[in-house]
Write a protein that holds these residues in place. Sequence first.
Motif, PDB file in Angstrom:
ATOM      1  N   PHE A   9     -13.509   4.724  -8.519  1.00 14.13           N
ATOM      2  CA  PHE A   9     -12.394   4.362  -9.357  1.00 14.13           C
ATOM      3  C   PHE A   9     -12.433   5.459 -10.260  1.00 14.13           C
ATOM      4  O   PHE A   9     -13.281   5.941 -10.858  1.00 14.13           O
ATOM      5  CB  PHE A   9     -12.541   3.182 -10.066  1.00 14.13           C
ATOM      6  N   VAL A  66      -6.890   4.626  -9.651  1.00 10.33           N
ATOM      7  CA  VAL A  66      -6.894   5.001  -8.510  1.00 10.33           C
ATOM      8  C   VAL A  66      -8.341   4.745  -7.765  1.00 10.33           C
ATOM      9  O   VAL A  66      -9.232   4.760  -8.226  1.00 10.33           O
ATOM     10  CB  VAL A  66      -6.431   6.168  -7.973  1.00 10.33           C
ATOM     11  N   TYR A  67      -8.248   4.317  -6.356  1.00 11.35           N
ATOM     12  CA  TYR A  67      -9.421   4.128  -5.846  1.00 11.35           C
ATOM     13  C   TYR A  67      -9.536   4.975  -4.291  1.00 11.35           C
ATOM     14  O   TYR A  67      -8.769   4.779  -3.475  1.00 11.35           O
ATOM     15  CB  TYR A  67      -9.506   2.547  -5.479  1.00 11.35           C
ATOM     16  N   ASN A  68     -10.625   5.840  -4.455  1.00  2.36           N
ATOM     17  CA  ASN A  68     -10.621   6.574  -3.115  1.00  2.36           C
ATOM     18  C   ASN A  68     -12.470   7.008  -3.219  1.00  2.36           C
ATOM     19  O   ASN A  68     -13.163   7.043  -3.887  1.00  2.36           O
ATOM     20  CB  ASN A  68     -10.064   8.176  -3.621  1.00  2.36           C
ATOM     21  N   ASN A  96       0.842  -1.279  -0.223  1.00  4.85           N
ATOM     22  CA  ASN A  96      -0.145   0.034   0.083  1.00  4.85           C
ATOM     23  C   ASN A  96       0.977   1.282   0.098  1.00  4.85           C
ATOM     24  O   ASN A  96       0.722   2.163   0.589  1.00  4.85           O
ATOM     25  CB  ASN A  96      -0.914   0.149   1.042  1.00  4.85           C
ATOM     26  N   CYS A 115      -4.322  -0.291  -2.157  1.00  3.26           N
ATOM     27  CA  CYS A 115      -3.855  -1.075  -3.556  1.00  3.26           C
ATOM     28  C   CYS A 115      -4.443  -2.292  -3.621  1.00  3.26           C
ATOM     29  O   CYS A 115      -4.954  -3.185  -2.429  1.00  3.26           O
ATOM     30  CB  CYS A 115      -2.183  -1.208  -3.570  1.00  3.26           C
ATOM     31  N   THR A 125      -3.930   6.607  -4.297  1.00  4.11           N
ATOM     32  CA  THR A 125      -5.042   5.641  -4.188  1.00  4.11           C
ATOM     33  C   THR A 125      -4.920   5.437  -2.653  1.00  4.11           C
ATOM     34  O   THR A 125      -4.058   5.058  -1.927  1.00  4.11           O
ATOM     35  CB  THR A 125      -4.878   4.276  -5.051  1.00  4.11           C
ATOM     36  N   SER A 126      -6.253   5.096  -2.130  1.00  5.05           N
ATOM     37  CA  SER A 126      -6.536   4.786  -0.683  1.00  5.05           C
ATOM     38  C   SER A 126      -5.810   3.394  -0.514  1.00  5.05           C
ATOM     39  O   SER A 126      -5.437   3.060   0.642  1.00  5.05           O
ATOM     40  CB  SER A 126      -7.753   5.000  -0.225  1.00  5.05           C
ATOM     41  N   PHE A 159     -10.921  -1.908 -10.662  1.00  5.41           N
ATOM     42  CA  PHE A 159      -9.857  -1.620 -11.267  1.00  5.41           C
ATOM     43  C   PHE A 159      -9.592  -1.784 -12.804  1.00  5.41           C
ATOM     44  O   PHE A 159      -9.219  -1.110 -13.920  1.00  5.41           O
ATOM     45  CB  PHE A 159      -8.512  -2.274 -10.564  1.00  5.41           C
ATOM     46  N   TYR A 177       3.462   8.439  -1.099  1.00  4.35           N
ATOM     47  CA  TYR A 177       2.243   7.852  -0.342  1.00  4.35           C
ATOM     48  C   TYR A 177       2.445   8.189   1.134  1.00  4.35           C
ATOM     49  O   TYR A 177       3.502   7.926   1.664  1.00  4.35           O
ATOM     50  CB  TYR A 177       1.944   6.071  -0.494  1.00  4.35           C
ATOM     51  N   THR A 190      -8.644   7.922 -12.684  1.00  5.84           N
ATOM     52  CA  THR A 190      -7.642   7.551 -13.210  1.00  5.84           C
ATOM     53  C   THR A 190      -6.589   8.979 -12.684  1.00  5.84           C
ATOM     54  O   THR A 190      -7.138   9.898 -12.465  1.00  5.84           O
ATOM     55  CB  THR A 190      -7.314   7.398 -14.561  1.00  5.84           C
TER      56      THR A 190
END
Length: 318
Positions: free
Chosen positions: A291, A285-287, A128, A136, A133-134, A267, A304, A293
């Motif tokens: 999703f 990325v995921y937040n 991570n 991975c 991204t929050s 993803f 990070y 980019t």
Amino acid sequence: MKIAIMGSGGDAPGMNPAIKRFVEFCLEVGDEPYFIYGGLEGLIDGKIQKASYEDVAGIIHRGGAIIGSSRSKRWYEKRYRDQAYENLQKSDIEAIVVLGGDGSFRALDVFKSEHNVNFIGIPTTIDNDIYGTSLCLGVDTALNTIRDAIDRIRDTASTFSRAFVIETMGRECGYLAAVSALVSGAEVCVIPEVEFDKETATKMLQAELAKGRSYLLAIVAEGTKRTAEIAKWCEETLGMETRVTVLGHIQRGGNPSVKDRLLGFGFAVEAIEALHRGEERRVVVYNNDTFSTLAFDEVVGKRYQIPQEILSMLNFLD
Ligand code: F6P
């Protein structure tokens, strides 16, 4: 569009669900999915094959990645990257979706600058440690594996009145150690991001031991390289019989959790949609449950940071 998916670098649980959804979604929207087997090494050696529904049947629950992964020394040499390009051309592949960390994204960015093969990255690592991204892919399963291991260690630690020093993976990032220490109720957590105040910890733990504390769990991130030192401190300064458990690669394996399966799906779909939107050199990325980019340069150019709300909870002995 002919799109290939590949793994690169350390594997992580959730790759197979991502690969499965990648193939299914490509076929649903009229793209042609390809597999690059064995990561960058496989790309150099031309291990590229068209993928079908049959290839991804029965893999959703499996850890690892059916397409393999690798770290490649040969990739640093241009002649091998040229060879990889020739291999891709044979199948007319227009873009690559890469499941990997920022080293893998960098590897494909060099390739893009030399041969103009577009890529979209999917942040895949238990560490991570990828900016933007929050989460991975693979982190949630690894955290559950670590939690399970620590719960078991607590059983024996409490029965035998011992200190246990448990080393987690994560390279330079202390995310796995920090979250695991919190959710497992560990007394000590040592991570690269935070100065460990040994003096204060000694005073507090000695007071606890005097009041009857009989065992202790200390989680140490591998990136600190302080596992042996913390064990010595438990043994000599705190006076506790101490054992060390290095969790190692069990953290990378195992059936992907529900969260990692869903992340894998999301993803993969976002990566393909980004290609349809004409995006180039981007990372999914995921937040906040969404999703999207980010530009490659932003992701690899920034570091990070573990969220402050996690760091501020690392005040164990309160
Ligand atoms: O990046 C994932 C990771 O598992 C790290 O946490 C760890 O330091 C490293 O890979 C181990 O690498 P290898 O599998 O090559 O021993």
